[in-house]
Scaffold this motif. Structure first.
Motif, PDB file in Angstrom:
ATOM      1  N   ARG A   9       0.850  -1.194   0.000  1.00 22.63           N
ATOM      2  CA  ARG A   9       0.000   0.000   0.000  1.00 22.63           C
ATOM      3  C   ARG A   9       0.878   1.234   0.000  1.00 22.63           C
ATOM      4  N   LEU A  10       0.606   2.138  -0.936  1.00 22.38           N
ATOM      5  CA  LEU A  10       1.403   3.358  -1.086  1.00 22.38           C
ATOM      6  C   LEU A  10       1.211   4.236   0.145  1.00 22.38           C
ATOM      7  N   LYS A  11       2.322   4.688   0.743  1.00 23.93           N
ATOM      8  CA  LYS A  11       2.284   5.488   1.960  1.00 23.93           C
ATOM      9  C   LYS A  11       2.798   6.911   1.747  1.00 23.93           C
ATOM     10  N   ALA A  12       3.706   7.101   0.748  1.00 30.25           N
ATOM     11  CA  ALA A  12       4.245   8.442   0.483  1.00 30.25           C
ATOM     12  C   ALA A  12       4.746   8.483  -0.951  1.00 30.25           C
ATOM     13  N   SER A  13       4.692   9.673  -1.561  1.00 32.31           N
ATOM     14  CA  SER A  13       5.143   9.815  -2.951  1.00 32.31           C
ATOM     15  C   SER A  13       5.710  11.212  -3.173  1.00 32.31           C
ATOM     16  N   GLN A  14       6.513  11.338  -4.222  1.00 29.73           N
ATOM     17  CA  GLN A  14       7.098  12.618  -4.600  1.00 29.73           C
ATOM     18  C   GLN A  14       7.138  12.679  -6.121  1.00 29.73           C
ATOM     19  N   GLY A  15       6.558  13.735  -6.713  1.00 31.76           N
ATOM     20  CA  GLY A  15       6.593  13.922  -8.157  1.00 31.76           C
ATOM     21  C   GLY A  15       5.421  13.326  -8.898  1.00 31.76           C
ATOM     22  N   THR A  16       4.458  12.702  -8.221  1.00 31.30           N
ATOM     23  CA  THR A  16       3.287  12.140  -8.894  1.00 31.30           C
ATOM     24  C   THR A  16       2.365  13.260  -9.334  1.00 31.30           C
ATOM     25  N   ILE A  17       1.569  12.984 -10.391  1.00 31.90           N
ATOM     26  CA  ILE A  17       0.648  13.994 -10.923  1.00 31.90           C
ATOM     27  C   ILE A  17      -0.806  13.563 -10.828  1.00 31.90           C
ATOM     28  N   SER A  18      -1.070  12.280 -10.664  1.00 32.15           N
ATOM     29  CA  SER A  18      -2.449  11.771 -10.593  1.00 32.15           C
ATOM     30  C   SER A  18      -2.841  11.548  -9.139  1.00 32.15           C
ATOM     31  N   PRO A  19      -3.900  12.258  -8.630  1.00 30.28           N
ATOM     32  CA  PRO A  19      -4.310  12.063  -7.225  1.00 30.28           C
ATOM     33  C   PRO A  19      -4.711  10.624  -6.917  1.00 30.28           C
ATOM     34  N   SER A  20      -5.282   9.942  -7.930  1.00 29.78           N
ATOM     35  CA  SER A  20      -5.730   8.571  -7.681  1.00 29.78           C
ATOM     36  C   SER A  20      -4.565   7.618  -7.493  1.00 29.78           C
ATOM     37  N   PHE A  21      -3.395   7.968  -8.032  1.00 30.92           N
ATOM     38  CA  PHE A  21      -2.245   7.068  -7.916  1.00 30.92           C
ATOM     39  C   PHE A  21      -1.797   6.950  -6.465  1.00 30.92           C
ATOM     40  N   ASN A  22      -2.017   8.002  -5.672  1.00 27.80           N
ATOM     41  CA  ASN A  22      -1.598   7.975  -4.271  1.00 27.80           C
ATOM     42  C   ASN A  22      -2.442   7.029  -3.425  1.00 27.80           C
ATOM     43  N   GLN A  23      -3.524   6.473  -4.017  1.00 27.72           N
ATOM     44  CA  GLN A  23      -4.337   5.476  -3.310  1.00 27.72           C
ATOM     45  C   GLN A  23      -3.990   4.058  -3.768  1.00 27.72           C
ATOM     46  N   ALA A  24      -2.918   3.926  -4.521  1.00 31.21           N
ATOM     47  CA  ALA A  24      -2.596   2.646  -5.149  1.00 31.21           C
ATOM     48  C   ALA A  24      -2.238   1.588  -4.121  1.00 31.21           C
ATOM     49  N   HIS A  25      -2.647   0.364  -4.425  1.00 31.76           N
ATOM     50  CA  HIS A  25      -2.187  -0.797  -3.665  1.00 31.76           C
ATOM     51  C   HIS A  25      -2.069  -1.967  -4.630  1.00 31.76           C
ATOM     52  N   VAL A  26      -1.050  -2.795  -4.438  1.00 30.91           N
ATOM     53  CA  VAL A  26      -0.745  -3.906  -5.342  1.00 30.91           C
ATOM     54  C   VAL A  26      -0.937  -5.210  -4.585  1.00 30.91           C
ATOM     55  N   PRO A  27      -1.779  -6.120  -5.082  1.00 34.20           N
ATOM     56  CA  PRO A  27      -1.967  -7.416  -4.416  1.00 34.20           C
ATOM     57  C   PRO A  27      -0.671  -8.199  -4.347  1.00 34.20           C
ATOM     58  N   SER A  28      -0.605  -9.082  -3.393  1.00 31.62           N
ATOM     59  CA  SER A  28       0.589  -9.901  -3.186  1.00 31.62           C
ATOM     60  C   SER A  28       0.893 -10.718  -4.436  1.00 31.62           C
ATOM     61  N   GLY A  29       2.196 -10.718  -4.794  1.00 37.07           N
ATOM     62  CA  GLY A  29       2.635 -11.547  -5.912  1.00 37.07           C
ATOM     63  C   GLY A  29       2.481 -10.926  -7.272  1.00 37.07           C
ATOM     64  N   THR A  30       2.106  -9.663  -7.360  1.00 30.83           N
ATOM     65  CA  THR A  30       1.935  -9.018  -8.667  1.00 30.83           C
ATOM     66  C   THR A  30       2.902  -7.855  -8.814  1.00 30.83           C
ATOM     67  N   GLY A  31       3.207  -7.492 -10.098  1.00 34.85           N
ATOM     68  CA  GLY A  31       4.014  -6.332 -10.406  1.00 34.85           C
ATOM     69  C   GLY A  31       5.458  -6.454  -9.950  1.00 34.85           C
ATOM     70  N   VAL A  32       6.185  -5.323 -10.123  1.00 35.66           N
ATOM     71  CA  VAL A  32       7.589  -5.256  -9.718  1.00 35.66           C
ATOM     72  C   VAL A  32       7.709  -5.444  -8.211  1.00 35.66           C
ATOM     73  N   GLY A  33       6.728  -4.853  -7.463  1.00 36.68           N
ATOM     74  CA  GLY A  33       6.776  -4.983  -6.008  1.00 36.68           C
ATOM     75  C   GLY A  33       6.665  -6.433  -5.566  1.00 36.68           C
ATOM     76  N   GLY A  34       5.803  -7.216  -6.226  1.00 39.06           N
ATOM     77  CA  GLY A  34       5.680  -8.629  -5.880  1.00 39.06           C
ATOM     78  C   GLY A  34       6.962  -9.382  -6.106  1.00 39.06           C
ATOM     79  N   ARG A  35       7.682  -9.020  -7.211  1.00 37.60           N
ATOM     80  CA  ARG A  35       8.955  -9.703  -7.497  1.00 37.60           C
ATOM     81  C   ARG A  35      10.009  -9.330  -6.446  1.00 37.60           C
ATOM     82  N   VAL A  36      10.035  -8.056  -6.033  1.00 33.44           N
ATOM     83  CA  VAL A  36      11.010  -7.615  -5.021  1.00 33.44           C
ATOM     84  C   VAL A  36      10.756  -8.342  -3.699  1.00 33.44           C
TER      85      VAL A  36
END
Length: 590
Positions: A65-92
């Protein structure tokens, strides 16, 4: 050229490392978790120089779950959350190592989440690098650096962000520990304050208990209990007796005194009575009513009611309960004293009823000590009920005895009252009305005047008349003995069947004839004897013609025989007619 490139690379690396260590030192100075998160993202954004940077933490469900950001332009992006096992975050998270893609949406070797992909498009994110935030071997989050153009991430960039993430993870973990410690401290402080409040409440409750106990020891009453509760609990306190009458009320709040006291037929008092303990309700004005029953075993003795604007605490409820228990002790003590006094009065009543006149000086002294003048006790009252015991009726008479400056109790299984009154009939009617109302059932009351201080003789006659009323079917009446005395003396009141047989044998043929022919021979014969055999007065009393009267008397003679006017036969007929009249008249009026 090679030397120039190497020198430039070394200068850039020194600048990056200097910036890395400077930001690392700045992170260690922070304590608030939110401040640390914002600082990590801001410093990482300046350090790496990508279009935007953001940080996501792993929640208990394993999602990022996104907790802080810098340089983003879309307000909805700051509410982003990625399910377990998906995306770059899941690989990390799975590998515990950095991972990157040059074009996120076109990367086919990554599991994608459609919801997150929909947020990527308006943000314009293309290239994405993620490095783990490690605490020991646990990945607690991922620090991301992203560009809005497609490009690869150089090893130096990955190493720089990874090194920064290592420092950031330490600062982040310290901040979390700091928050946990501060939260624990707040909980400890709250617990300490709670303990202090509980101690204060216990001390107050102990003070109330000691005050209530003192009321018992010094012989106080309901008024003192109500006042004590108001002093400690505020609001208004009302004490009810077993019948629902208010015996005490105290309030320091004029607003609570504007209305009438709550009646025990509804609300908290009735609920508490049904439960046998306590109950709390609220009314339409927002006031709280807390009631506790006053009981001795299963016997309901009354209730204590607390009314106030604030809701009662558990300690308040226990205090009201304790007050109700103390009230029960006071009632039991008063009852014991009253019963002792009743025993003394009952013994004196029995002595007067069984002793022969004149009354001794010792008896007069005992009566005088209780405010009773034996010489004025000139009426004996006997009361009987088919549904209540003599002791129950006797208790009611005791409560009434003071109105006639008398004595009351139970004698030989009869509720008895010795009263000072000028009119026995008035005493009988008044006592009957009062007992009828209090008992809620039929009751027979007979009053007899006392002659020559012979209370025993008056009691015997009143008792016999009371029994005769029952044999005649009279169940609910207040009368003097005079009305039934002659028949009570002539007939054994314990032999009701003989009394019925006498009436039936004497008047039976006439009664049967009247029922079958709808005539009035019994009424005619009763009026005939009542007018001393005078035909003119009898016809006038019956409002019939003389010829009609003569025909009726001829019919009587045909049924009873021609000797019905003989003295002995006439006496029997008159007695039977009188008994039948008493029975019939009472049947119509009761």
């Amino acid at each position: 050229m090679e030397n120039a490139d190497l020198a430039s690379y070394r200068i850039r690396r020194e600048r990056e490392l200097g910036a890395l260590y400077a930001t690392a030192r700045s992170l260690t100075a922070l304590g608030e978790l939110d401040a640390v998160l914002e600082s990590i993202v801001r410093e990482a954004h300046e350090l790496v120089g990508t279009d935007f940077t953001y940080l996501s933490l792993v929640d208990p469900e394993g999602e990022l779950r996104l907790k802080a950001s810098q340089g983003t332009i879309s307000p909805s992006f700051n509410q982003a959350h990625v399910p377990s096992g998906t995306g770059v975050g899941g690989r990390v998270i799975a590998s515990g190592a950095p991972a990157w893609v040059s074009n996120y949406l076109q990367a086919r070797d990554l599991p994608h989440d459609r919801t997150f992909d929909d947020l990527v498009i308006p943000e314009g994110m293309v290239a994405l690098l993620g490095v783990p935030l490690l605490v020991g071997e646990e990945v607690i989050g991922v620090l991301f650096a992203a560009d809005r153009t497609e490009r690869p991430f150089e090893p130096d960039e990955v190493a720089l962000l990874s090194a920064f993430a290592d420092h950031a993870a330490i600062a982040l973990n310290n901040a979390r520990l700091y928050d946990e410690s501060r939260s624990a401290l707040k909980q400890l402080q709250a617990a300490y304050l709670t303990i202090e409040r509980q101690v204060a409440i216990m001390e107050r409750a102990q003070s109330v208990h000691e005050s209530l106990t003192h009321v018992v020891l010094k012989g106080g009453g309901a008024d003192e209990i109500a006042r004590l509760l108001v002093d400690h609990l505020q609001g208004a306190v009302t004490v009810f007796d077993r019948s629902g009458a208010v015996v005490a009320r105290c309030s320091l709040d004029p607003d609570l005194d504007t209305g009438t006291a709550q009646q025990p037929s509804d609300g908290a008092v009735e609920q508490a009575r049904r439960s046998g303990r306590w109950a709390t309700t609220t009314d339409s004005t927002g006031r709280w009513h807390t009631a506790a029953t006053v009981q001795a075993g299963d016997t309901y003795l009354g209730a204590v009611l607390l009314t106030r604007v604030e809701a009662p605490t558990p300690v308040d409820i226990r205090t009201v309960e304790r007050a109700a228990q103390i009230m029960g002790l006071l009632i039991l003590k008063d009852t014991a004293v009253a019963e002792a006094e009743e025993r003394v009065r009952g013994e004196l009543l029995t002595e007067l009823l069984v002793s022969a006149p004149p009354v001794g000086s010792a008896q007069r002294a005992r009566a005088h000590a209780r405010g009773v003048d034996i010489a004025s006790l000139n009426v004996v009252v006997v009361a009987m009920s088919e549904t209540r015991s003599a002791s129950d009726v006797g208790r009611r008479l005791r409560a009434l005895s003071s109105e006639w400056n008398g004595l009351a109790g139970e004698h030989r299984g009869r509720a008895t009252l010795l009263a000072a009154a000028s009119e026995p009939a008035l005493v009988a009617e008044t006592v009957h009305a009062r007992l009828r109302k209090e008992l809620g059932s039929a009751v027979r009351v007979v009053a007899e005047r006392v002659a020559d201080d012979n209370w025993g003789r008056a009691f015997e006659l009143a008792s016999r008349c009371c029994d005769l009323m029952r044999n005649l079917g009279v169940t609910d009446l207040g009368s003097t003995a005079e009305r039934y005395a002659m028949f009570a003396l002539l007939f054994d009141t314990d032999r009701a069947q003989d009394l019925d047989r006498f009436v039936t044998d004497t008047l039976g043929p006439l009664l049967v004839y009247d029922v079958r022919r709808s005539t009035q021979l019994v009424v005619t014969l009763s009026s005939y004897f009542g007018n001393s055999g005078n035909l003119t007065r009898t016809a006038k009393a019956l409002r019939v013609h003389m010829n009609t009267l003569l025909k009726r008397l001829d019919r009587v003679e045909g049924i009873l025989g021609d000797d019905w006017r003989a003295p002995d036969r006439a006496l029997q007929l008159q007695m039977a007619l009188r008994l039948h009249g008493l029975r019939t008249q009472t049947g119509r009026t009761t």
